[in-house]
Design a protein around this motif. Structure first.
Motif, PDB file in Angstrom:
ATOM      1  N   GLY A  97      -7.080   4.367   6.939  1.00 36.80           N
ATOM      2  CA  GLY A  97      -5.731   4.455   7.464  1.00 36.80           C
ATOM      3  C   GLY A  97      -4.671   4.679   6.408  1.00 36.80           C
ATOM      4  O   GLY A  97      -3.481   4.509   6.689  1.00 36.80           O
ATOM      5  N   LEU A  98      -5.077   5.088   5.215  1.00 34.22           N
ATOM      6  CA  LEU A  98      -4.123   5.313   4.127  1.00 34.22           C
ATOM      7  C   LEU A  98      -3.923   6.792   3.834  1.00 34.22           C
ATOM      8  O   LEU A  98      -3.280   7.146   2.851  1.00 34.22           O
ATOM      9  CB  LEU A  98      -4.575   4.585   2.863  1.00 34.22           C
ATOM     10  CG  LEU A  98      -4.546   3.056   2.951  1.00 34.22           C
ATOM     11  CD1 LEU A  98      -5.105   2.434   1.669  1.00 34.22           C
ATOM     12  CD2 LEU A  98      -3.127   2.549   3.210  1.00 34.22           C
ATOM     13  N   LYS A 110       0.833  -1.205   0.000  1.00 36.85           N
ATOM     14  CA  LYS A 110       0.000   0.000   0.000  1.00 36.85           C
ATOM     15  C   LYS A 110       0.873   1.261   0.000  1.00 36.85           C
ATOM     16  O   LYS A 110       2.072   1.214   0.249  1.00 36.85           O
ATOM     17  CB  LYS A 110      -0.895   0.029   1.237  1.00 36.85           C
ATOM     18  CG  LYS A 110      -1.810  -1.177   1.422  1.00 36.85           C
ATOM     19  CD  LYS A 110      -2.963  -1.175   0.459  1.00 36.85           C
ATOM     20  CE  LYS A 110      -4.127  -2.039   0.944  1.00 36.85           C
ATOM     21  NZ  LYS A 110      -3.753  -3.382   1.390  1.00 36.85           N
ATOM     22  N   THR A 111       0.226   2.399  -0.260  1.00 40.16           N
ATOM     23  CA  THR A 111       0.874   3.710  -0.194  1.00 40.16           C
ATOM     24  C   THR A 111       0.068   4.610   0.720  1.00 40.16           C
ATOM     25  O   THR A 111      -1.154   4.715   0.572  1.00 40.16           O
ATOM     26  CB  THR A 111       0.984   4.349  -1.590  1.00 40.16           C
ATOM     27  OG1 THR A 111       1.801   3.538  -2.429  1.00 40.16           O
ATOM     28  CG2 THR A 111       1.590   5.750  -1.502  1.00 40.16           C
ATOM     29  N   ILE A 112       0.728   5.245   1.661  1.00 39.19           N
ATOM     30  CA  ILE A 112       0.091   6.200   2.570  1.00 39.19           C
ATOM     31  C   ILE A 112       0.324   7.602   2.030  1.00 39.19           C
ATOM     32  O   ILE A 112       1.455   7.995   1.768  1.00 39.19           O
ATOM     33  CB  ILE A 112       0.649   6.068   3.997  1.00 39.19           C
ATOM     34  CG1 ILE A 112       0.273   4.700   4.580  1.00 39.19           C
ATOM     35  CG2 ILE A 112       0.121   7.203   4.891  1.00 39.19           C
ATOM     36  CD1 ILE A 112       0.846   4.449   5.966  1.00 39.19           C
ATOM     37  N   ARG A 113      -0.764   8.336   1.882  1.00 38.57           N
ATOM     38  CA  ARG A 113      -0.684   9.716   1.400  1.00 38.57           C
ATOM     39  C   ARG A 113      -0.706  10.667   2.588  1.00 38.57           C
ATOM     40  O   ARG A 113      -1.534  10.534   3.491  1.00 38.57           O
ATOM     41  CB  ARG A 113      -1.860  10.016   0.471  1.00 38.57           C
ATOM     42  CG  ARG A 113      -1.873  11.412  -0.119  1.00 38.57           C
ATOM     43  CD  ARG A 113      -2.966  11.581  -1.156  1.00 38.57           C
ATOM     44  NE  ARG A 113      -4.265  11.213  -0.645  1.00 38.57           N
ATOM     45  CZ  ARG A 113      -5.396  11.907  -0.865  1.00 38.57           C
ATOM     46  NH1 ARG A 113      -5.362  13.004  -1.600  1.00 38.57           N
ATOM     47  NH2 ARG A 113      -6.544  11.506  -0.376  1.00 38.57           N
ATOM     48  N   VAL A 114       0.217  11.626   2.603  1.00 41.90           N
ATOM     49  CA  VAL A 114       0.282  12.629   3.662  1.00 41.90           C
ATOM     50  C   VAL A 114      -0.132  13.973   3.062  1.00 41.90           C
ATOM     51  O   VAL A 114       0.545  14.505   2.176  1.00 41.90           O
ATOM     52  CB  VAL A 114       1.695  12.736   4.260  1.00 41.90           C
ATOM     53  CG1 VAL A 114       1.697  13.731   5.421  1.00 41.90           C
ATOM     54  CG2 VAL A 114       2.193  11.372   4.733  1.00 41.90           C
ATOM     55  N   GLN A 124       1.333  15.293  -0.407  1.00 44.70           N
ATOM     56  CA  GLN A 124       0.538  16.193  -1.231  1.00 44.70           C
ATOM     57  C   GLN A 124       0.350  17.493  -0.468  1.00 44.70           C
ATOM     58  O   GLN A 124      -0.220  17.504   0.617  1.00 44.70           O
ATOM     59  CB  GLN A 124      -0.832  15.576  -1.554  1.00 44.70           C
ATOM     60  CG  GLN A 124      -1.736  16.497  -2.358  1.00 44.70           C
ATOM     61  CD  GLN A 124      -3.110  15.899  -2.615  1.00 44.70           C
ATOM     62  OE1 GLN A 124      -3.357  14.731  -2.296  1.00 44.70           O
ATOM     63  NE2 GLN A 124      -4.005  16.679  -3.182  1.00 44.70           N
ATOM     64  N   ASN A 125       0.836  18.597  -1.006  1.00 43.81           N
ATOM     65  CA  ASN A 125       0.661  19.898  -0.377  1.00 43.81           C
ATOM     66  C   ASN A 125      -0.694  20.469  -0.769  1.00 43.81           C
ATOM     67  O   ASN A 125      -1.051  20.497  -1.949  1.00 43.81           O
ATOM     68  CB  ASN A 125       1.777  20.847  -0.795  1.00 43.81           C
ATOM     69  CG  ASN A 125       3.128  20.412  -0.267  1.00 43.81           C
ATOM     70  OD1 ASN A 125       3.849  19.666  -0.934  1.00 43.81           O
ATOM     71  ND2 ASN A 125       3.481  20.849   0.919  1.00 43.81           N
ATOM     72  N   MET A 126      -1.454  20.910   0.235  1.00 44.50           N
ATOM     73  CA  MET A 126      -2.787  21.464   0.000  1.00 44.50           C
ATOM     74  C   MET A 126      -2.931  22.739   0.825  1.00 44.50           C
ATOM     75  O   MET A 126      -3.676  22.790   1.806  1.00 44.50           O
ATOM     76  CB  MET A 126      -3.858  20.430   0.376  1.00 44.50           C
ATOM     77  CG  MET A 126      -5.255  20.755  -0.104  1.00 44.50           C
ATOM     78  SD  MET A 126      -6.443  19.433   0.354  1.00 44.50           S
ATOM     79  CE  MET A 126      -5.897  18.120  -0.731  1.00 44.50           C
ATOM     80  N   PRO A 127      -2.187  23.805   0.465  1.00 45.33           N
ATOM     81  CA  PRO A 127      -2.202  25.028   1.278  1.00 45.33           C
ATOM     82  C   PRO A 127      -3.488  25.819   1.109  1.00 45.33           C
ATOM     83  O   PRO A 127      -4.240  25.625   0.149  1.00 45.33           O
ATOM     84  CB  PRO A 127      -0.998  25.798   0.738  1.00 45.33           C
ATOM     85  CG  PRO A 127      -0.886  25.354  -0.685  1.00 45.33           C
ATOM     86  CD  PRO A 127      -1.304  23.910  -0.704  1.00 45.33           C
TER      87      PRO A 127
END
Length: 365
Positions: free
Chosen positions: A110-111, A50-54, A88-91
């Protein structure tokens, strides 16, 4: 079709007839029984493959972004299955866009992790219509540190002492991303508690834009966390060269690296501030128990996955490579675990009406 010679090659020390009846039905059972295949898959860790997105509520290069990129490099090591991490930047709106997104637009699997401003509890307490989340319902993972704040100003600003800042009719312009950010809230608190005067210019996308605005003299002041100011450029160079001066800090004791900078508590004593305003200051600063960059995952995430994420995050602070990395960056982590943040989140939303009204008066100016 399998020939005798092939079977004998596979089972050179056993008779063909004896083993054929034992082995072949066994493989057929595995292949034809979906329940067994499902059980085999279930034994693999959830996060494997899996891949966790921050999702970071600030621009690349900001303190939040730098911290997120750092812990994302290490957390996967301590999660069973060793997932990958992407950022992922979401300003925008003092990171409220990111907070709303994580709360409403992500699956509770949880991802997804979210990193946004710890002061976003303030807009909820004051009933801001932009808030589309319920603070206690996030699944809390942790925060790298609890830190006080400071207010700094350009060295060439026409103010030499705090009395001038209280008496001026032409207040300095302070930059901010939006309500619920240190840059917005601290000047408002100082206005209400100490009678200082500021003109807060909000709407900056992130730290880099505010740095540039300071250099261009579009703004003259800014509030920021102490660790953020002491831990990255251009602040380190600005302070060394005298381009900026730190005016005050919000810790109860003076920070070891700023022994000459007064605290807000000293200033309240100096100006004989009323008990009611002191209580307001203490309440506001107490809400910063979330730190400046708490980390959450989506509301409703299964408890076992929250536990895995919390444990992995806690373990990185004992990782020798992580410690070496943050030491080189001049960071001083003081982590708080997710369980404590979860309890605090439930506690702070139940403020007395008079406190909520006072906060709303300050932060709605």
């Amino acid at each position: 079709m399998m020939y005798r010679s092939e079977i004998q090659w596979l089972l050179p020390f056993k008779s063909f007839k004896a083993q054929a009846f034992k082995i072949l039905p066994f493989f057929a059972f595995l292949a034809l029984n979906p329940l067994n295949l499902e059980q085999a898959r279930a034994q693999a860790p959830f996060y494997q493959g899996k891949t966790i997105r921050v999702i970071v509520g600030y621009q690349p290069g900001d303190n939040h972004d730098q911290w997120a990129r750092t812990y994302a490099r290490f957390m996967g090591k301590y999660i069973p299955g060793h997932p990958d991490f992407v950022l992922q930047n979401m300003p925008g709106a003092g990171s409220m866009i990111a907070a709303n997104h994580v709360y409403n637009m992500t699956k509770p699997d949880g991802l997804t992790l979210g990193s946004f401003g710890g002061a976003l509890i303030m807009p909820q307490l004051t009933g801001r219509k932009e808030v589309q989340f319920d603070w206690p319902k996030y699944s809390w993972i942790g925060t790298p540190y609890r830190a006080g704040h400071l207010l700094f100003m350009r060295g060439d600003a026409p103010f030499k002492n705090l009395d001038q800042l209280r008496q001026t009719t032409d207040p300095p312009r302070c930059s901010a991303t939006g309500v619920g950010s240190t840059g917005y809230d601290i000047p408002r608190l100082l206005e209400d508690a100490l009678g200082m005067k500021f003109k807060v210019i909000s709407g900056y996308p992130g730290g880099a834009d505010q740095d540039l605005a300071m250099e261009r003299n579009e703004v003259q002041c800014r509030a920021i966390t102490i660790d953020g100011f002491l831990g990255r450029e251009p602040f380190i160079t600005w302070l060394k060269k005298g381009f900026v001066r730190v005016w005050l800090q919000t810790e109860k004791q003076r920070h070891a690296k700023m022994p000459d900078v007064p605290t807000i508590f000293e200033l309240m004593d100096q100006y004989k501030i009323s008990d009611a305003k002191r209580r307001l200051v203490n309440t506001y600063l107490g809400l910063w128990g979330f730190g400046s960059m708490p980390i959450v995952t989506s509301p409703g995430t299964p408890a076992d996955r929250v536990k895995v994420l919390r444990e992995a995050y806690a373990k990185i602070f004992s990782d020798s490579e992580f410690i070496e990395d943050v030491t080189k960056k001049n960071w001083e982590p003081r982590p708080v675990n997710g369980e404590e943040l979860e309890g605090l989140a439930k506690e702070v939303v139940n403020q007395p009406p008079e406190v909520a009204a006072a906060l709303k008066r300050i932060l709605s100016q």
